[in-house]
Design a protein around this motif. Structure first.
Motif, PDB file in Angstrom:
ATOM      1  N   ASP A  69     -30.592 -60.034  11.627  1.00 52.04           N
ATOM      2  CA  ASP A  69     -31.550 -60.551  10.637  1.00 52.04           C
ATOM      3  C   ASP A  69     -32.163 -59.432   9.801  1.00 52.04           C
ATOM      4  N   LEU A  70     -32.069 -58.189  10.290  1.00 52.55           N
ATOM      5  CA  LEU A  70     -32.605 -57.064   9.533  1.00 52.55           C
ATOM      6  C   LEU A  70     -31.530 -56.515   8.602  1.00 52.55           C
ATOM      7  N   ALA A  71     -31.839 -56.497   7.320  1.00 50.65           N
ATOM      8  CA  ALA A  71     -30.915 -55.919   6.344  1.00 50.65           C
ATOM      9  C   ALA A  71     -31.072 -54.409   6.278  1.00 50.65           C
ATOM     10  N   GLU A  72     -32.256 -53.927   6.663  1.00 52.29           N
ATOM     11  CA  GLU A  72     -32.554 -52.502   6.537  1.00 52.29           C
ATOM     12  C   GLU A  72     -33.722 -52.138   7.453  1.00 52.29           C
ATOM     13  N   VAL A  73     -33.737 -50.896   7.891  1.00 52.31           N
ATOM     14  CA  VAL A  73     -34.884 -50.338   8.606  1.00 52.31           C
ATOM     15  C   VAL A  73     -35.480 -49.257   7.712  1.00 52.31           C
ATOM     16  N   ARG A  74     -36.768 -49.365   7.456  1.00 52.31           N
ATOM     17  CA  ARG A  74     -37.459 -48.357   6.643  1.00 52.31           C
ATOM     18  C   ARG A  74     -38.428 -47.583   7.522  1.00 52.31           C
ATOM     19  N   MET A  75     -38.565 -46.307   7.197  1.00 51.25           N
ATOM     20  CA  MET A  75     -39.437 -45.421   7.973  1.00 51.25           C
ATOM     21  C   MET A  75     -40.483 -44.798   7.052  1.00 51.25           C
ATOM     22  N   ARG A  76     -41.680 -44.619   7.600  1.00 49.57           N
ATOM     23  CA  ARG A  76     -42.743 -43.857   6.945  1.00 49.57           C
ATOM     24  C   ARG A  76     -43.265 -42.884   7.989  1.00 49.57           C
ATOM     25  N   TYR A  77     -43.732 -41.727   7.549  1.00 54.84           N
ATOM     26  CA  TYR A  77     -44.189 -40.702   8.488  1.00 54.84           C
ATOM     27  C   TYR A  77     -45.565 -40.193   8.095  1.00 54.84           C
ATOM     28  N   ARG A  78     -46.366 -39.947   9.108  1.00 55.10           N
ATOM     29  CA  ARG A  78     -47.672 -39.320   8.905  1.00 55.10           C
ATOM     30  C   ARG A  78     -48.019 -38.554  10.172  1.00 55.10           C
ATOM     31  N   ALA A  79     -48.129 -37.250  10.042  1.00 55.42           N
ATOM     32  CA  ALA A  79     -48.443 -36.362  11.177  1.00 55.42           C
ATOM     33  C   ALA A  79     -47.440 -36.614  12.296  1.00 55.42           C
ATOM     34  N   ALA A  80     -47.916 -37.015  13.475  1.00 60.50           N
ATOM     35  CA  ALA A  80     -47.038 -37.228  14.627  1.00 60.50           C
ATOM     36  C   ALA A  80     -46.534 -38.663  14.733  1.00 60.50           C
ATOM     37  N   PHE A  81     -46.729 -39.462  13.694  1.00 54.56           N
ATOM     38  CA  PHE A  81     -46.366 -40.872  13.756  1.00 54.56           C
ATOM     39  C   PHE A  81     -45.199 -41.204  12.845  1.00 54.56           C
ATOM     40  N   ALA A  82     -44.333 -42.086  13.346  1.00 50.79           N
ATOM     41  CA  ALA A  82     -43.257 -42.677  12.561  1.00 50.79           C
ATOM     42  C   ALA A  82     -43.513 -44.182  12.528  1.00 50.79           C
ATOM     43  N   TYR A  83     -43.672 -44.730  11.347  1.00 48.38           N
ATOM     44  CA  TYR A  83     -43.924 -46.157  11.175  1.00 48.38           C
ATOM     45  C   TYR A  83     -42.607 -46.838  10.838  1.00 48.38           C
ATOM     46  N   VAL A  84     -42.288 -47.897  11.562  1.00 50.24           N
ATOM     47  CA  VAL A  84     -41.002 -48.578  11.428  1.00 50.24           C
ATOM     48  C   VAL A  84     -41.227 -49.956  10.813  1.00 50.24           C
ATOM     49  N   GLY A  86     -39.100 -53.374   9.021  1.00 49.14           N
ATOM     50  CA  GLY A  86     -37.823 -54.046   8.875  1.00 49.14           C
ATOM     51  C   GLY A  86     -37.782 -54.796   7.557  1.00 49.14           C
ATOM     52  N   VAL A  87     -36.622 -54.839   6.946  1.00 45.95           N
ATOM     53  CA  VAL A  87     -36.439 -55.589   5.706  1.00 45.95           C
ATOM     54  C   VAL A  87     -35.473 -56.726   6.011  1.00 45.95           C
ATOM     55  N   LEU A  88     -35.915 -57.944   5.752  1.00 44.46           N
ATOM     56  CA  LEU A  88     -35.076 -59.117   5.980  1.00 44.46           C
ATOM     57  C   LEU A  88     -34.120 -59.302   4.802  1.00 44.46           C
ATOM     58  N   ALA A  89     -33.136 -60.164   4.974  1.00 42.86           N
ATOM     59  CA  ALA A  89     -32.117 -60.392   3.938  1.00 42.86           C
ATOM     60  C   ALA A  89     -32.724 -60.867   2.619  1.00 42.86           C
ATOM     61  N   ASP A  90     -33.833 -61.598   2.684  1.00 40.05           N
ATOM     62  CA  ASP A  90     -34.474 -62.097   1.461  1.00 40.05           C
ATOM     63  C   ASP A  90     -35.380 -61.049   0.798  1.00 40.05           C
ATOM     64  N   GLY A  91     -35.433 -59.834   1.372  1.00 46.07           N
ATOM     65  CA  GLY A  91     -36.238 -58.764   0.796  1.00 46.07           C
ATOM     66  C   GLY A  91     -37.627 -58.623   1.395  1.00 46.07           C
ATOM     67  N   GLN A  92     -38.022 -59.571   2.226  1.00 46.37           N
ATOM     68  CA  GLN A  92     -39.353 -59.496   2.851  1.00 46.37           C
ATOM     69  C   GLN A  92     -39.413 -58.304   3.790  1.00 46.37           C
ATOM     70  N   VAL A  93     -40.481 -57.512   3.673  1.00 43.12           N
ATOM     71  CA  VAL A  93     -40.686 -56.355   4.533  1.00 43.12           C
ATOM     72  C   VAL A  93     -41.678 -56.745   5.627  1.00 43.12           C
ATOM     73  N   ILE A  94     -41.285 -56.491   6.877  1.00 35.49           N
ATOM     74  CA  ILE A  94     -42.196 -56.765   7.994  1.00 35.49           C
ATOM     75  C   ILE A  94     -42.470 -55.457   8.741  1.00 35.49           C
ATOM     76  N   ARG A  95     -43.720 -55.209   8.997  1.00 38.95           N
ATOM     77  CA  ARG A  95     -44.082 -54.046   9.793  1.00 38.95           C
ATOM     78  C   ARG A  95     -43.743 -54.360  11.244  1.00 38.95           C
ATOM     79  N   LEU A  96     -43.155 -53.401  11.933  1.00 42.82           N
ATOM     80  CA  LEU A  96     -42.719 -53.629  13.305  1.00 42.82           C
ATOM     81  C   LEU A  96     -43.520 -52.824  14.321  1.00 42.82           C
ATOM     82  N   CYS A  97     -43.502 -51.510  14.188  1.00 45.08           N
ATOM     83  CA  CYS A  97     -44.147 -50.691  15.204  1.00 45.08           C
ATOM     84  C   CYS A  97     -44.427 -49.286  14.690  1.00 45.08           C
ATOM     85  N   ARG A  98     -45.160 -48.555  15.510  1.00 43.44           N
ATOM     86  CA  ARG A  98     -45.443 -47.146  15.250  1.00 43.44           C
ATOM     87  C   ARG A  98     -44.996 -46.363  16.469  1.00 43.44           C
TER      88      ARG A  98
END
Length: 164
Positions: A69-84, A86-98
């Motif tokens: 169901d995930l078309a893509e995994v996107r990452m963001r970074y800040r200091a010691a954290f990686a924010y994950v 998910g992008v669904l097929a319809d383009g909706q971005v859902i925050r998953l975890c840190r």
């Protein structure tokens, strides 16, 4: 004599909120103290670029293998954290975890995104551990947000990551 401090952690598991309070031993004056090296050692480590790259590839591979169901995994970074995210097929971005970098590319601590509070909360993985692989964290978060509880069940044929 220093004041006694306690640490607490709130955990959500299978819909239940569990609070864990860890109290220091009597006479333990080291709790909450600055590390011997001073304030710099108390600061969080930043994630090396090589680890950021390998983390993103590993999570993208896991999503492709386990989470169609995930078309893509996107990452963001800040200091010691990686924010994950998910992008669904319809383009909706859902925050998953840190994920919190602990100094190793293979072991991370995990915080689930709480949409109801628009924040991240430290959590334990389905294995019962406070730390684990990034893939375990992705599976846990996707199991919740993509509504697939099999992410929290282990394969009874696998013991210590070996087929039996």
């Amino acid at each position: 004599m220093s004041a006694q401090r306690s640490a607490s952690l709130k955990i959500t598991r299978e819909g239940l909120d569990i609070a864990i309070v860890v109290c220091p031993a009597v006479g333990d004056d080291s709790v909450g103290a600055t590390p011997p090296g001073g304030q710099d050692e108390a600061m969080a480590k930043t994630i090396p670029d090589s680890t950021k790259n390998s983390l993103h590839w590993r999570l993208a591979d896991r999503a492709h293998e386990r989470w169609p169901d995930l078309a893509e995994v996107r990452m963001r970074y800040r200091a010691a954290f990686a924010y994950v995210d998910g992008v669904l097929a319809d383009g909706q971005v859902i925050r998953l975890c840190r994920l919190r970098y602990l100094g190793s590319a293979t072991t991370w601590s995990f915080a689930i995104y709480r949409a109801s509070h628009d924040d991240y909360e430290d959590n334990i993985l389905p294995s019962g551990s406070f730390t684990g692989t990034a893939e375990e964290a992705l599976d846990c978060a996707c199991g919740l947000y993509l509504n697939d509880s099999t992410a929290w069940t282990s394969d009874p044929r696998r013991i210590n990551d070996e087929d039996h």
